[in-house]
Scaffold this active site. Structure first.
Site, PDB file in Angstrom:
ATOM      1  N   THR A   7      35.326  30.369  80.704  1.00  0.00           N
ATOM      2  CA  THR A   7      34.471  30.335  81.882  1.00  0.00           C
ATOM      3  C   THR A   7      33.161  31.050  81.589  1.00  0.00           C
ATOM      4  O   THR A   7      33.123  31.943  80.736  1.00  0.00           O
ATOM      5  CB  THR A   7      35.173  31.002  83.093  1.00  0.00           C
ATOM      6  N   ASP A  68      41.413  24.389  85.824  1.00  0.00           N
ATOM      7  CA  ASP A  68      40.740  23.351  86.608  1.00  0.00           C
ATOM      8  C   ASP A  68      41.484  23.223  87.932  1.00  0.00           C
ATOM      9  O   ASP A  68      42.696  23.469  87.995  1.00  0.00           O
ATOM     10  CB  ASP A  68      40.720  22.012  85.855  1.00  0.00           C
ATOM     11  N   HIS A 176      46.916  28.097  95.635  1.00  0.00           N
ATOM     12  CA  HIS A 176      47.136  27.418  94.368  1.00  0.00           C
ATOM     13  C   HIS A 176      46.627  28.267  93.189  1.00  0.00           C
ATOM     14  O   HIS A 176      47.304  28.465  92.205  1.00  0.00           O
ATOM     15  CB  HIS A 176      46.401  26.084  94.429  1.00  0.00           C
ATOM     16  N   ARG A 177      45.405  28.801  93.332  1.00  0.00           N
ATOM     17  CA  ARG A 177      44.789  29.545  92.236  1.00  0.00           C
ATOM     18  C   ARG A 177      45.564  30.847  92.005  1.00  0.00           C
ATOM     19  O   ARG A 177      45.864  31.212  90.872  1.00  0.00           O
ATOM     20  CB  ARG A 177      43.326  29.824  92.598  1.00  0.00           C
TER      21      ARG A 177
END
Lengths: 190, 190
Positions: A7, A68, A176-177
């Site tokens: 990143t 992602d 989710h993350r």
């Protein structure tokens, strides 16, 4: 061990660094001299995470991971999915994406959706994926000011508020993350 | 905590039980009175693992996990993939599957393939996927007697022998299945 998080986002890096065990030295793309944008040309969320991790592995030779994220909406056959960030066009405008989503969902009874984050971990060509899934519904209008992307129109299952109506710690618990990263961190901490 | 492994295979259960921390009581499908075969009707490996875990969650109410595995061959556009077990027909004959694969691969220069195991963990409707990937090549003929399925024609990257020429502990170290389960176990042990 040195481990690259694929990143350019310093905030993302700092957030994860704080959660990793001390024997892991976390590096950003800039730390290893990778200043270019890594192409995200796969046609699945899994594929993009794998692609980014393999790019770092093959060009720079480091152990690494890449993430992602996408939103999959049942009534739209899984769209916007891997195209979530550029649903309304290549300028990646979150406001336009949300507007397009609400338009596509107009009149749809099935509001079910899920957010998915995939992290591809690439250790000496050994690959593991860690996927966090958060189920929920697409609201009929935007609600809340926090977060980013589709957060104002995503209401996680079992909750009355959208992600954009929650503070960061509450969202991270459910999201989710958060789920994907907690799984990665458990694995790296073993 | 009680946790169901969505399998009827006693050996699979015993193998995983030995690796889990003692606060987890691992149950099989038979232990919870589920004697039927769970449908595997999704069109992706991820989807089948999710489907099986949700089936147990919705019909029996337990925290659970389920796995699915497939072989993805580059020159065959990812086939046999989710259909790996029934590539040559619904009787799921491993010998016929291998025979069909070698036939389809006849004369193909690109022999790249990857095995993928996905484990869907479903804890109170929170979903995580743990995916192990093992890259390798499809050999031009069968070699070795160990293992099962496509093991005699799959040669993992960096190795000269097929999975069927390795003993179980060596294969488990390298394999997609080993990687996915080690990630699950790290997560459950945290």
């Amino acid at each position: 061990m040195e481990l690259v998080f694929a990143t350019h986002n310093k905030n993302k890096l700092i957030e994860i660094k704080a959660l990793l065990p001390s024997h892991i030295k976390l590096l950003s793309l800039d730390d290893i001299g990778c200043t270019e944008e890594i192409p995200e040309t796969a046609d699945t969320i899994d594929g993009n995470a794998i692609l980014k991790a393999e790019y770092v592995r093959h060009r720079y030779g480091y152990d690494c991971f890449a993430d992602d994220t996408g939103l999959e909406v049942e009534a739209l056959a899984g769209a916007p999915g891997v195209y979530s960030a550029r649903y309304a066009g290549d300028d990646k405008d979150p406001k336009e994406n949300v507007k397009k989503l609400l338009k596509q969902m107009k009149g749809k009874e099935n509001r079910n959706a899920r957010f998915k984050t995939v992290i591809a971990l690439n250790l000496k060509d050994n690959e593991n994926l860690f996927t966090g899934i958060c189920k929920g519904r697409i609201t009929t209008e935007e609600r809340g000011e926090n977060g980013f992307g589709y957060d104002p129109v995503f209401q996680p299952k079992g909750h009355q508020r959208t992600f954009a109506e929650m503070d960061l710690s509450e969202k991270s618990e459910l999201s989710h993350r958060g789920k994907a990263f907690r799984a990665l961190i458990s694995y790296l901490s073993k």
